[in-house]
Design a protein around this motif. Structure first.
Motif, PDB file in Angstrom:
ATOM      1  N   GLU A 195      39.921  -1.247  34.705  1.00  0.00           N
ATOM      2  CA  GLU A 195      39.137  -0.045  34.389  1.00  0.00           C
ATOM      3  C   GLU A 195      38.250   0.379  35.552  1.00  0.00           C
ATOM      4  O   GLU A 195      38.087   1.572  35.822  1.00  0.00           O
ATOM      5  CB  GLU A 195      38.289  -0.284  33.139  1.00  0.00           C
ATOM      6  CG  GLU A 195      37.496   0.937  32.707  1.00  0.00           C
ATOM      7  CD  GLU A 195      36.735   0.693  31.422  1.00  0.00           C
ATOM      8  OE1 GLU A 195      36.101   1.644  30.914  1.00  0.00           O
ATOM      9  OE2 GLU A 195      36.778  -0.450  30.918  1.00  0.00           O
ATOM     10  N   SER A 196      37.681  -0.588  36.262  1.00  0.00           N
ATOM     11  CA  SER A 196      36.807  -0.244  37.389  1.00  0.00           C
ATOM     12  C   SER A 196      37.577   0.390  38.542  1.00  0.00           C
ATOM     13  O   SER A 196      37.019   1.173  39.309  1.00  0.00           O
ATOM     14  CB  SER A 196      36.091  -1.507  37.891  1.00  0.00           C
ATOM     15  OG  SER A 196      37.031  -2.493  38.296  1.00  0.00           O
ATOM     16  N   PRO A 204      38.616   4.389  36.854  1.00  0.00           N
ATOM     17  CA  PRO A 204      37.668   4.699  35.766  1.00  0.00           C
ATOM     18  C   PRO A 204      37.985   5.990  35.020  1.00  0.00           C
ATOM     19  O   PRO A 204      37.809   6.067  33.800  1.00  0.00           O
ATOM     20  CB  PRO A 204      36.320   4.797  36.497  1.00  0.00           C
ATOM     21  CG  PRO A 204      36.680   5.103  37.916  1.00  0.00           C
ATOM     22  CD  PRO A 204      37.968   4.400  38.177  1.00  0.00           C
TER      23      PRO A 204
END
Length: 344
Positions: A285-286, A289
């Motif tokens: 996810e990072s 994003p």
């Protein structure tokens, strides 16, 4: 003609299954024959008119127990009780085997799309392509098999018509957001580019909506915000002598950042199909994003109504005649715990 053959086959199997279900003597004899022939001690399955897969399960179980069924039906202890019940001919058995082979992929698809542990909406288009490939008519197919295949293909096309652009586009984008299927091999390159371009547009629309909400929340918070903090003494002493040079990186527009992020997402290796895409998004996810935000919206959509129907069944198991005084709040809590609590 093909429909008549199918109906006759199902009617014969249904009569046999019904006979063993209603006669305790026949059921006990069938169990003895299973032990003698070293077959699994499985009961015959009765089909249900509202569930097509029960027909598949009935035929599959009958073929599995065919030797025990034939041996039991020809036994003199129950033969006098048999009226219209007959065993299947070699032609009937061959037809049943052919139908099982045609319906087996559909049974697997039904089971796969009924799961609650993995995203299912992203599997619709890949599975549709796989099913249509497996249902292509070959020269060795019988007339009945060809008719069954044509009927299934026609139903698939009616359920997911290419003319319904909104539905097709949604399903393709859901597939693109699943790291297992994002390569979209069943589409040509032009369509793949269009899907990911539409994906970028959706991400920007979503971020724009979120930005409007954030601005409203910021306006409300600014009413009671604290005054700016004073500079530290060391900053007042040396600030002028040792000024900090402001960094001036070339700012990128939100559109450019999203475009680069989507391009990077396309380049990462696809996830093996047996792994969990939700776990992959949690770990990555990072790195992506903006794409991850849209993935949360799309991959949470179930492909079937099975999960919601299971919730109703769970509620029915909880609220019984002996527990009819439960409050609605407690029922909600118990259903939630039943569906979400994982015991080690």
């Amino acid at each position: 003609m093909a429909v008549n053959q199918m109906s006759r086959l199902l009617g014969r199997v249904r009569k046999v299954v019904t006979f063993f279900h209603r006669s305790t003597t026949a059921a006990a004899l069938l169990k003895d024959k299973q032990e003698m022939l070293q077959l699994p001690p499985h009961k015959l399955i009765q089909d249900v008119s509202t569930r097509w897969n029960s027909m598949y399960e009935m035929l599959e179980r009958y073929l599995e127990q065919q030797a025990a069924v034939f041996s039991a039906l020809t036994d003199k202890t129950i033969r006098r009780n048999i009226k219209d019940t007959v065993t299947l001919s070699d032609e009937d058995v061959k037809l049943a085997e052919d139908i099982i082979q045609v319906l087996k992929p559909l049974k697997m698809v039904t089971t796969l799309l009924s799961t609650e542990q993995l995203p299912t909406v992203s599997m619709i288009m890949p599975l549709k392509h796989t099913i249509l490939e497996s249902l292509k008519v070959s020269d060795t197919d019988t007339t009945v098999v060809k008719d069954v295949k044509h009927g299934i293909v026609s139903d698939f096309i009616n359920r997911y018509p290419e003319s319904d652009l909104t539905l097709v586009q949604f399903l393709h984008m859901s597939t693109a957001l699943d790291p297992r299927f994002k390569s979209l091999p069943f589409l040509d390159e032009t369509m793949r580019i269009n899907i990911f371009n539409r994906l970028m547009e959706k991400i920007l629309e979503y971020l724009s909506q979120q930005a409007q909400v954030s601005e409203e929340q910021l306006d409300m918070a600014s009413i009671s915000c604290d005054p700016p903090a004073k500079k530290a003494p060391i900053s007042e002493l040396f600030g002028k002598l040792f000024p900090v040079e402001p960094s001036t990186p070339t700012p990128k527009s939100l559109s450019q950042m999203v475009k680069e992020e989507v391009a990077c997402y396309r380049q990462v290796p696809t996830l093996p199909v047996e792994l969990n895409p939700l776990a992959w998004w949690k770990d990555n996810e990072s790195q992506f994003p903006h794409v991850a935000k849209l993935a949360k919206c799309y991959l949470g959509v179930p492909a079937t109504s099975v999960p919601s129907e299971r919730v109703f069944s769970t509620a029915g198991d909880i609220v019984t005649a002996q527990r009819s005084s439960l409050s609605s709040e407690n029922v909600d809590i118990m259903v939630f715990l039943k569906k979400n609590l994982k015991l080690n």
